[in-house]
Design an enzyme around this catalytic site. Structure first.
Site, mmCIF file in Angstrom:
data_model
loop_
_atom_site.group_PDB
_atom_site.id
_atom_site.type_symbol
_atom_site.label_atom_id
_atom_site.label_comp_id
_atom_site.label_asym_id
_atom_site.label_seq_id
_atom_site.Cartn_x
_atom_site.Cartn_y
_atom_site.Cartn_z
ATOM 1 N NE ARG A 163 -16.233 7.921 3.554
ATOM 2 C CZ ARG A 163 -15.333 8.507 2.752
ATOM 3 N NH1 ARG A 163 -15.647 9.589 2.048
ATOM 4 N NH2 ARG A 163 -14.130 8.009 2.638
ATOM 5 C CG ASP A 171 -14.401 13.026 0.829
ATOM 6 O OD1 ASP A 171 -13.984 11.884 0.979
ATOM 7 O OD2 ASP A 171 -13.948 13.819 -0.016
ATOM 8 C CD GLU A 210 -11.975 10.132 4.003
ATOM 9 O OE1 GLU A 210 -11.220 9.342 3.456
ATOM 10 O OE2 GLU A 210 -12.043 11.330 3.655
ATOM 11 C CG HIS A 221 -13.956 4.051 -1.327
ATOM 12 N ND1 HIS A 221 -14.288 4.281 -0.012
ATOM 13 C CD2 HIS A 221 -13.588 5.246 -1.833
ATOM 14 C CE1 HIS A 221 -14.118 5.574 0.253
ATOM 15 N NE2 HIS A 221 -13.699 6.178 -0.834
ATOM 16 C CG ASP A 222 -10.271 5.968 -0.396
ATOM 17 O OD1 ASP A 222 -10.407 6.082 -1.633
ATOM 18 O OD2 ASP A 222 -10.746 6.769 0.425
ATOM 19 N NE ARG A 263 -8.213 5.994 -5.082
ATOM 20 C CZ ARG A 263 -8.778 7.181 -4.907
ATOM 21 N NH1 ARG A 263 -9.159 7.566 -3.702
ATOM 22 N NH2 ARG A 263 -8.972 7.995 -5.922
HETATM 23 C C1 GLC Z 1 -11.797 10.703 0.223
HETATM 24 C C2 GLC Z 1 -12.367 9.533 -0.528
HETATM 25 C C3 GLC Z 1 -11.509 9.218 -1.709
HETATM 26 C C4 GLC Z 1 -11.405 10.446 -2.597
HETATM 27 C C5 GLC Z 1 -10.937 11.668 -1.801
HETATM 28 C C6 GLC Z 1 -11.105 12.929 -2.577
HETATM 29 O O1 GLC Z 1 -10.567 10.399 0.783
HETATM 30 O O2 GLC Z 1 -12.508 8.430 0.321
HETATM 31 O O3 GLC Z 1 -12.013 8.129 -2.426
HETATM 32 O O4 GLC Z 1 -10.505 10.210 -3.632
HETATM 33 O O5 GLC Z 1 -11.684 11.816 -0.623
HETATM 34 O O6 GLC Z 1 -12.453 13.292 -2.650
#
Ligand code: GLC
Length: 610
Positions: free
Chosen positions: A275, A277, A319, A386-387, A501
């Site tokens: 994933r 990020d 993501e 989770h967000d 969150r």
């Molecule tokens: C992504 C994650 C999030 C995190 C951010 C910074 O968006 O899903 O939870 O805070 O990255 O790493």
């Protein structure tokens, strides 16, 4: 034919038996790789030597891949669209909340099998920053497991057990930043000139201020601004997220090389999906939002090509929480492939918007704006994660912020069925994000009687049915299958209280888990009906990610009529009133077992097959 130096050095690092295939994969990608690198880094003569050294290391890592993973590579290369099958089902969880430790997660495999899960995304489990660390998204070492969760041996045991169960492990690879106590950051703070080049460091605020005029803010309340003054480096460090998350400088090829190697080392430990990020933020350009820049896509194309060479069974997932029109680029274009998977974040957001508005207009606009995918690619569909739910990604479809602000208020102001919590508002009139578990947002938590509980269950199933039938890889967020509720205990923890969150990051609820087969409990009811949808999906090839999709024009704005080819039709009533649907008016043709008129109860959905 003479091989380039990079090609020859890669081969020199490989055992004989792997050379021919790797050589072919490299040849097919070399030209594009060099073009991208030249576009990103210019005509630096040192680049060629850097690339040759990198390819030798990549060759060595490919050679070190365990036999079981070479076998997986071969199987996946023989069927490159394996992950678009409708039998694929994902699950996402934090390790501490789900299993306590990596070994503890092994104990949950039985539950995953019962659900039919084939893909497990475990939120960050690498060694995080000491202290506050954004749920592990501030990584201090890409090569060590968080000691609180286990060891590298435990990771190997987990990936082996998951493979055995037919489940692919997905791990985050936090590309955009590292923790301020990662050795690169510590080295930069100690004055190492090479490591200072790993970050964006400015001696004073003049340049940051110019950038700030156009940049957005991810955490406007908890971490306002995009730059942090760091005494140790005597300068302003680019920190898009929290001040302790230092953005990496991808204008420096060394950063790209290090991250690719970190990825491949994890892949050799059995991680099958990454994933990626915050992919949207990788390239900075003054005067722009510094999101979705063309160079960010070139970087991803380089990573994809190198992964295809050295770990061809591995998948990349973007993501990128961005507007619908910016999403498809993360799959690449033409022969230039990027990610295999990308979160369909606007579809998820629009589903919740439809529940609030009792109107599917935004949802239909998002679906209309969703193009067909290139071959061997898939959306990742989901209901919660989770967000927060960030409503801003729907700006193009919604037209004005007032509409999004009212949806956000619907979920968080206490006047509706939803028990949500606002996230990071930058002012009373601004659009804030929404937090809360799926069950809390769908109204199961506020329900005070059986009838209201049933409506809450229907709303939750309405959204999950969409994620399951849209065409993609649907991912359940841990606990949604049990109707887990909000957890407000984070407020007692000073390192978490500012970040709402955490309300949807509760520990796996053993009590509800024990009730999953109890027909008299709301959990049992939800679990059974969700399981039926999952089972139906599995036997319907029309629901594979790459099968055709269309929305039928409906007179009632609360109705979503989603057809998948000629043989499947999903009807969803996004309203609190019963809806009479005429199949003839939808021009949907005849469906065995159904008369022309179908009645959908409030918030109910129905799948028709023929
Ligand atoms: C992504 C994650 C999030 C995190 C951010 C910074 O968006 O899903 O939870 O805070 O990255 O790493």
């Amino acid at each position: 034919m003479t091989l380039s130096n990079a090609h020859a050095r890669m081969l020199s690092a490989l055992p004989e038996r792997l050379r021919a295939a790797a050589s072919q994969r490299f040849s097919e990608r070399e030209e594009a790789l060099r073009e991208h690198l030249a576009a990103l880094y210019g005509a630096d003569p040192a680049l060629d030597a850097w690339f040759s050294t990198l390819m030798e290391t990549i060759g060595r890592l490919h050679g070190q891949r365990p036999a079981a993973l070479h076998a997986l590579d071969a199987a996946r290369s023989a069927e490159p669209g394996w992950f678009t099958r409708q039998s694929m089902l994902g699950y996402s969880a934090y390790v501490p909340q789900f299993g306590g430790t990596l070994r503890g997660v092994i104990g949950r495999i039985e539950h995953l099998r019962e659900l039919g899960v084939t893909y497990l995304h475990l939120l960050p489990f690498l060694r995080p920053r000491a202290g506050e660390n954004d749920g592990g998204f501030a990584v201090a070492s890409f090569d060590e497991v968080d000691p609180a969760l286990g060891s590298t041996d435990d990771l190997l045991a987990l990936t082996a057990a998951l493979r055995e169960a037919g489940i692919s492990l997905c791990s985050d690879l936090v590309l955009n930043h590292v923790a301020d106590d990662h050795p690169w950051a510590l080295g930069a703070a100690a004055g190492d000139p090479a490591l200072r080049q790993f970050f964006h460091i400015f001696p004073d605020q003049s340049v940051p201020e110019r950038y700030e005029q156009v940049l957005g803010q991810v955490f406007p309340q908890a971490a306002p601004g995009n730059f942090t003054y760091v005494d140790a480096v005597q300068g302003w460090v680019w920190t898009t997220f929290y001040p302790f998350q230092w953005d990496l400088n991808y204008a420096n090829p060394a950063v790209l090389g290090e991250m690719v190697l970190a990825l491949l080392r994890l892949a050799n430990r059995g991680v099958e999906v990454f994933r990626l990020d915050s992919t949207a933020f990788l390239w900075k350009r003054e005067g722009s939002s510094c999101m979705n820049q063309p160079e960010a896509h070139q970087l991803l194309q380089v990573i994809r090509a190198l992964v295809d060479i050295a770990a061809p069974g591995v998948l990349l997932k973007a993501e990128a929480i961005v507007p619908t029109r910016a999403l498809p680029a993360y799959f690449g274009s033409g022969a230039q492939r990027e990610c295999h998977l990308a979160y369909h974040s606007t579809l998820m957001t629009a589903g919740w918007a439809a529940l609030a508005e009792q109107d599917t207009a935004l949802l239909q606009a998002v679906i209309d704006a969703t193009p067909a995918l290139p071959p061997e690619a898939s959306w990742l569909t989901y209901v919660r994660c989770h967000d927060d739910i960030g409503w801003n990604v729907l700006r193009a479809e919604a037209g004005d912020d007032a509409r999004l602000a009212s949806i956000a208020r619907f979920y968080a102001d206490g006047d509706s069925f939803a028990a949500g919590v606002a996230f990071q508002t930058s002012g009373t009139r601004a659009v804030h994000g929404t937090n809360g578990s799926a069950a809390a947002l769908a109204g199961i938590e506020t329900a005070i009687n059986a009838e209201q509980r049933e409506l809450g269950v229907r709303r939750l199933l309405l959204l999950y049915a969409l994620a399951l039938s849209f065409g993609g890889l649907p991912v359940l967020y841990m606990g949604d299958e049990l109707g887990m509720q909000n957890d407000h205990t984070y407020l007692l923890d000073a390192s978490r209280a500012h970040d709402t969150r955490w309300v949807q990051r509760a520990p796996f609820d053993e009590r509800l888990f024990a009730e999953r087969a109890d027909a008299s409990a709301v959990t049992g009811e939800l679990y059974r009906r969700l399981g039926e949808l999952i089972a139906a999906r599995r036997r319907l090839p029309a629901l594979a990610a790459d099968a055709p999709r269309s929305v039928l024009a409906a007179a009632d704005p609360a109705l979503l009529a989603l057809a998948r080819g000629e043989r499947f039709l999903s009807l969803s009533n996004f309203s609190g009133l019963p809806l009479v649907v005429s199949l003839a008016a939808l021009q949907a043709g005849a469906w065995p077992g159904y008369a022309d008129q179908v009645v959908l109860q409030p918030w109910a959905m129905l799948w028709l097959e023929r």
